[in-house]
Structures are given as C-alpha cells and as structure tokens.
Design a protein around this motif. Structure first.
Motif, PDB file in Angstrom:
ATOM      1  N   GLU A   1       0.822  -1.210   0.000  1.00 26.16           N
ATOM      2  CA  GLU A   1       0.000   0.000   0.000  1.00 26.16           C
ATOM      3  C   GLU A   1       0.856   1.261   0.000  1.00 26.16           C
ATOM      4  O   GLU A   1       0.567   2.220  -0.722  1.00 26.16           O
ATOM      5  CB  GLU A   1      -0.929  -0.013   1.222  1.00 26.16           C
ATOM      6  CG  GLU A   1      -1.884   1.166   1.271  1.00 26.16           C
ATOM      7  CD  GLU A   1      -2.857   1.071   2.423  1.00 26.16           C
ATOM      8  OE1 GLU A   1      -3.667   2.010   2.586  1.00 26.16           O
ATOM      9  OE2 GLU A   1      -2.804   0.078   3.176  1.00 26.16           O
ATOM     10  N   ARG A   2       1.908   1.260   0.778  1.00 24.99           N
ATOM     11  CA  ARG A   2       2.798   2.426   0.861  1.00 24.99           C
ATOM     12  C   ARG A   2       3.455   2.720  -0.484  1.00 24.99           C
ATOM     13  O   ARG A   2       3.464   3.873  -0.955  1.00 24.99           O
ATOM     14  CB  ARG A   2       3.861   2.180   1.929  1.00 24.99           C
ATOM     15  CG  ARG A   2       4.828   3.335   2.130  1.00 24.99           C
ATOM     16  CD  ARG A   2       5.755   3.093   3.294  1.00 24.99           C
ATOM     17  NE  ARG A   2       6.655   1.955   3.092  1.00 24.99           N
ATOM     18  CZ  ARG A   2       6.551   0.789   3.704  1.00 24.99           C
ATOM     19  NH1 ARG A   2       5.570   0.555   4.549  1.00 24.99           N
ATOM     20  NH2 ARG A   2       7.437  -0.176   3.468  1.00 24.99           N
TER      21      ARG A   2
ATOM     22  N   GLY B   1       3.593   5.492  -5.975  1.00 27.61           N
ATOM     23  CA  GLY B   1       3.507   5.364  -7.423  1.00 27.61           C
ATOM     24  C   GLY B   1       2.249   5.956  -8.020  1.00 27.61           C
ATOM     25  O   GLY B   1       2.123   6.020  -9.244  1.00 27.61           O
ATOM     26  N   GLY B   2       1.314   6.375  -7.162  1.00 27.47           N
ATOM     27  CA  GLY B   2       0.091   7.009  -7.650  1.00 27.47           C
ATOM     28  C   GLY B   2      -0.880   6.047  -8.315  1.00 27.47           C
ATOM     29  O   GLY B   2      -1.601   6.431  -9.237  1.00 27.47           O
TER      30      GLY B   2
ATOM     31  N   ASP C   1      -4.244  -3.401 -16.353  1.00 25.68           N
ATOM     32  CA  ASP C   1      -4.016  -1.992 -16.035  1.00 25.68           C
ATOM     33  C   ASP C   1      -3.909  -1.865 -14.520  1.00 25.68           C
ATOM     34  O   ASP C   1      -4.173  -2.828 -13.777  1.00 25.68           O
ATOM     35  CB  ASP C   1      -5.130  -1.099 -16.604  1.00 25.68           C
ATOM     36  CG  ASP C   1      -6.517  -1.516 -16.154  1.00 25.68           C
ATOM     37  OD1 ASP C   1      -6.675  -1.880 -14.969  1.00 25.68           O
ATOM     38  OD2 ASP C   1      -7.448  -1.479 -16.971  1.00 25.68           O
ATOM     39  N   PRO C   2      -3.534  -0.681 -14.004  1.00 26.98           N
ATOM     40  CA  PRO C   2      -3.384  -0.532 -12.551  1.00 26.98           C
ATOM     41  C   PRO C   2      -4.670  -0.782 -11.762  1.00 26.98           C
ATOM     42  O   PRO C   2      -4.608  -1.115 -10.578  1.00 26.98           O
ATOM     43  CB  PRO C   2      -2.930   0.931 -12.405  1.00 26.98           C
ATOM     44  CG  PRO C   2      -2.229   1.233 -13.682  1.00 26.98           C
ATOM     45  CD  PRO C   2      -3.010   0.492 -14.734  1.00 26.98           C
TER      46      PRO C   2
ATOM     47  N   HIS D   1       9.746  -3.090  -7.794  1.00 28.06           N
ATOM     48  CA  HIS D   1       9.982  -3.534  -9.175  1.00 28.06           C
ATOM     49  C   HIS D   1       8.681  -3.990  -9.818  1.00 28.06           C
ATOM     50  O   HIS D   1       8.354  -3.593 -10.947  1.00 28.06           O
ATOM     51  CB  HIS D   1      11.013  -4.674  -9.159  1.00 28.06           C
ATOM     52  CG  HIS D   1      11.235  -5.326 -10.476  1.00 28.06           C
ATOM     53  ND1 HIS D   1      12.311  -5.029 -11.291  1.00 28.06           N
ATOM     54  CD2 HIS D   1      10.519  -6.278 -11.143  1.00 28.06           C
ATOM     55  CE1 HIS D   1      12.251  -5.766 -12.386  1.00 28.06           C
ATOM     56  NE2 HIS D   1      11.170  -6.527 -12.328  1.00 28.06           N
ATOM     57  N   GLU D   2       7.937  -4.821  -9.107  1.00 25.21           N
ATOM     58  CA  GLU D   2       6.679  -5.336  -9.670  1.00 25.21           C
ATOM     59  C   GLU D   2       5.647  -4.219  -9.848  1.00 25.21           C
ATOM     60  O   GLU D   2       4.901  -4.200 -10.839  1.00 25.21           O
ATOM     61  CB  GLU D   2       6.124  -6.452  -8.788  1.00 25.21           C
ATOM     62  CG  GLU D   2       7.038  -7.656  -8.633  1.00 25.21           C
ATOM     63  CD  GLU D   2       7.488  -8.233  -9.969  1.00 25.21           C
ATOM     64  OE1 GLU D   2       6.763  -8.088 -10.975  1.00 25.21           O
ATOM     65  OE2 GLU D   2       8.575  -8.831 -10.014  1.00 25.21           O
ATOM     66  N   LEU D   3       5.588  -3.295  -8.919  1.00 25.96           N
ATOM     67  CA  LEU D   3       4.650  -2.181  -9.057  1.00 25.96           C
ATOM     68  C   LEU D   3       5.014  -1.295 -10.248  1.00 25.96           C
ATOM     69  O   LEU D   3       4.128  -0.744 -10.911  1.00 25.96           O
ATOM     70  CB  LEU D   3       4.633  -1.344  -7.770  1.00 25.96           C
ATOM     71  CG  LEU D   3       3.887  -1.956  -6.584  1.00 25.96           C
ATOM     72  CD1 LEU D   3       4.022  -1.064  -5.357  1.00 25.96           C
ATOM     73  CD2 LEU D   3       2.415  -2.171  -6.925  1.00 25.96           C
ATOM     74  N   THR D   4       6.302  -1.161 -10.527  1.00 19.14           N
ATOM     75  CA  THR D   4       6.706  -0.376 -11.688  1.00 19.14           C
ATOM     76  C   THR D   4       6.229  -1.037 -12.974  1.00 19.14           C
ATOM     77  O   THR D   4       5.831  -0.357 -13.929  1.00 19.14           O
ATOM     78  CB  THR D   4       8.233  -0.192 -11.721  1.00 19.14           C
ATOM     79  OG1 THR D   4       8.657   0.436 -10.515  1.00 19.14           O
ATOM     80  CG2 THR D   4       8.648   0.675 -12.905  1.00 19.14           C
ATOM     81  N   HIS D   5       6.252  -2.359 -13.024  1.00 17.70           N
ATOM     82  CA  HIS D   5       5.677  -3.053 -14.176  1.00 17.70           C
ATOM     83  C   HIS D   5       4.199  -2.688 -14.349  1.00 17.70           C
ATOM     84  O   HIS D   5       3.720  -2.510 -15.467  1.00 17.70           O
ATOM     85  CB  HIS D   5       5.808  -4.571 -14.004  1.00 17.70           C
ATOM     86  CG  HIS D   5       7.142  -5.114 -14.386  1.00 17.70           C
ATOM     87  ND1 HIS D   5       7.777  -4.796 -15.576  1.00 17.70           N
ATOM     88  CD2 HIS D   5       7.972  -5.989 -13.750  1.00 17.70           C
ATOM     89  CE1 HIS D   5       8.926  -5.434 -15.657  1.00 17.70           C
ATOM     90  NE2 HIS D   5       9.073  -6.168 -14.558  1.00 17.70           N
ATOM     91  N   VAL D   6       3.491  -2.598 -13.228  1.00 19.37           N
ATOM     92  CA  VAL D   6       2.069  -2.231 -13.275  1.00 19.37           C
ATOM     93  C   VAL D   6       1.921  -0.786 -13.745  1.00 19.37           C
ATOM     94  O   VAL D   6       1.097  -0.481 -14.621  1.00 19.37           O
ATOM     95  CB  VAL D   6       1.416  -2.423 -11.898  1.00 19.37           C
ATOM     96  CG1 VAL D   6      -0.027  -1.901 -11.914  1.00 19.37           C
ATOM     97  CG2 VAL D   6       1.445  -3.897 -11.488  1.00 19.37           C
ATOM     98  N   ILE D   7       2.704   0.111 -13.175  1.00 16.48           N
ATOM     99  CA  ILE D   7       2.635   1.533 -13.532  1.00 16.48           C
ATOM    100  C   ILE D   7       2.917   1.730 -15.020  1.00 16.48           C
ATOM    101  O   ILE D   7       2.236   2.505 -15.708  1.00 16.48           O
ATOM    102  CB  ILE D   7       3.634   2.347 -12.675  1.00 16.48           C
ATOM    103  CG1 ILE D   7       3.205   2.329 -11.204  1.00 16.48           C
ATOM    104  CG2 ILE D   7       3.740   3.787 -13.181  1.00 16.48           C
ATOM    105  CD1 ILE D   7       4.268   2.859 -10.252  1.00 16.48           C
TER     106      ILE D   7
END
Length: 293
Positions: free
Chosen positions: A75-76, A81-82, A104-105, A131-137
């Motif tokens: 969550e943080r 990452g918005g 998509d996000p 790293h994984e969240l950046t893939h989502v972003i």
C-alpha cells in the motif's frame, strides 16, 4: 527510448503473425486471417491475462490479517507510485520469485512466493515489490500478455504450416496452385524462433526500466541489487515450477545468458542489472534523492 523499442518489437511480432498467415493461406485471405487471429488473441489476453498467470503458478489471495507487513508495504509503495493498491497473492512454493499481472493498474495483482518472503530482508523485499509495481505503472504486464498471446498464435500457425508443407510436397512441385513447400517449411521453423527472440527482447527492455522505477519508489537501489544477487543464486538452485510462457513475468529467471545466449533469455543478466542499480545509487546520492521521509 524503451517505450519506442517495445512498440517497435510488438509491431514486428504482429507483422510476423500476419506474414506467416500469408505463407500458409496465401493472398489477402491469409493476411486478413492473421490480423483477425491477432485481434482475438489480444482481446483474450486483455481480459484474462491476470487470471491465467495467477493460475499458472497456483497463486492464492492473501489478506491483510494474514500478511500485515506485506500489505502495508504494498500500500505504501502504491501510494508513492500514484496507483490503486493491487491485490496481493502468495505462491505456495519454496522457490524465491515474484511477478505482477493485470491489464491496467485498476485490475492488477502482485504475487510473491513463500520462498522469497523467507529469503529476503524487509528492505530487499520492498525493492522487489517496487519492481513489480513499476511493471504495473508502466503497463508492462499488458505488454507481456499481448506479446505472449501473439507468440502463441505464431506457434499455432507454424504447426499448421508444418502440415501444409507436407501436403504441398505430397501434391508435387507441378501443382503451382498450392503453397511453396520450402517456404512453408521455413515459416514453420523460423517463425516460432523469431517470435521467441522478439518476446524475450521485449521482456529484457522492460526489466531495466522496472529496476529503475523500484529504485525511485523505495529510494534504495542497493536493496534491490542485494535482492537480485540472492534471487539469482536461488533461481539456479530451485527454479519455480510453472508454465514457461509466463517466465518473462518473473522478477528473475534461472537462465540469463551472455552474448549470443542472451537472445534466448527473458531477462538481462543479473550482473548488468546490479551494475545499473549501483550506478543509479551514486546518482541519487549525488542529487540527494535517495531517501523518503
């Protein structure tokens, strides 16, 4: 530049699908069938890629009461990452790995194995989640799904081409109405190889960007570099079991070759990734952007 390279590789992959459709069927009909097949497979991957990937590794949803620390971390970093916080899944495997999926996000999921949670420190695990969240972003998860489905369609058409080449050879060279058996055979052999190389090139292009994005989200590039070192060793000793077509989604794979062998690797070499992360750390230290308050 990475976005341009990815779009160019996807266009090349789509063109390969249309071309092999032309070789099998011939003329305008073959081109149209190739385009329609690409559209259908892409639509399917857009809707169902997350469910298919999670099922491939037996991932199970895990709630905040079961893993409060992981949920708080996810969550943080998502807030930084918005993006909405993705669903969290656990893969019941001692292998250490992680992946993200979703079109998509708003429809994303992050999955981690039991092995990676036990292996990494909190800071290292935060780097992996980043790293994984950046893939989502960056919507890499959708890009990989599209690449995988087009590649799968090419493999199916190549299988058809093998049978068509046998039929063309059986009719004999005097039958000028049928497809050229040599051309069909080349399409059947070369198209899947070319598709695989293109898919892997797309994956390698996105991994460097995801590493850099994790460094920005966490403010700690060295933690991810340390995690990658541990994960590379673990992947060689105990690779994760699952559908190989989803390997580009994983943060690390058991084979990341150098030179010509790197053409068939879904990821850049771990050494190159670590080197870039440490260079990024020096840049962030120089500019004072290496920590979050």
């Amino acid at each position: 530049m990475n976005q341009f390279k990815t779009l160019a590789l996807l266009a090349l992959l789509s063109g390969l699908l249309v071309a092999i459709g032309y070789y099998i069927i011939g003329g305008t009909s073959g081109i149209i069938i190739g385009i329609v097949l690409a559209a259908v497979t892409n639509l399917g991957s857009w809707f169902f890629s997350d469910k298919i990937a999670l099922a491939a590794y037996g991932a199970q949803p895990i709630g905040p009461e079961q893993a409060p620390g992981l949920h708080a971390m996810l969550e943080r970093l998502s807030q930084r990452g918005g993006i909405p916080t993705p669903a969290l899944y656990i893969v019941p495997s001692p292998a250490a790995n992680a992946f993200a999926t979703g079109r998509d996000p708003q429809h994303a999921a992050v999955a981690v194995t039991e092995g990676i949670v036990n292996l990494l420190s909190e800071e290292e695990l935060e780097g992996v989640i980043g790293h994984e969240l950046t893939h989502v972003i960056n919507r890499d998860t959708l890009t990989q799904a599209v690449a995988a489905t087009i590649g799968g369609a090419i493999s199916q058409l190549a299988y058809m081409a093998q049978w068509a080449s046998m039929g063309a050879a059986y009719r004999g060279q005097d039958d000028r109405r049928g497809p050229n058996p040599i051309g069909l055979l080349l399409a059947a052999i070369l198209a899947p190889v070319a598709a695989t190389i293109i898919q892997m090139a797309i994956s390698r292009t996105r991994e460097f960007s995801a590493d850099a994005g994790a460094a920005q989200l966490t403010g700690n590039p060295r933690a991810l570099a340390s995690a990658l070192q541990k994960l590379q060793l673990g992947a060689r000793q105990m690779p994760i079991q699952g559908n190989p077509s989803f390997e580009p989604l994983l943060i690390i794979n058991s084979f990341a070759g150098q030179g010509l062998a790197s053409l068939f690797s879904t990821h850049p070499s771990t050494e190159a990734r670590i080197e870039r992360l440490l260079q990024l750390e020096q840049q962030m230290l120089a500019t004072g952007s290496h920590s979050f308050s």
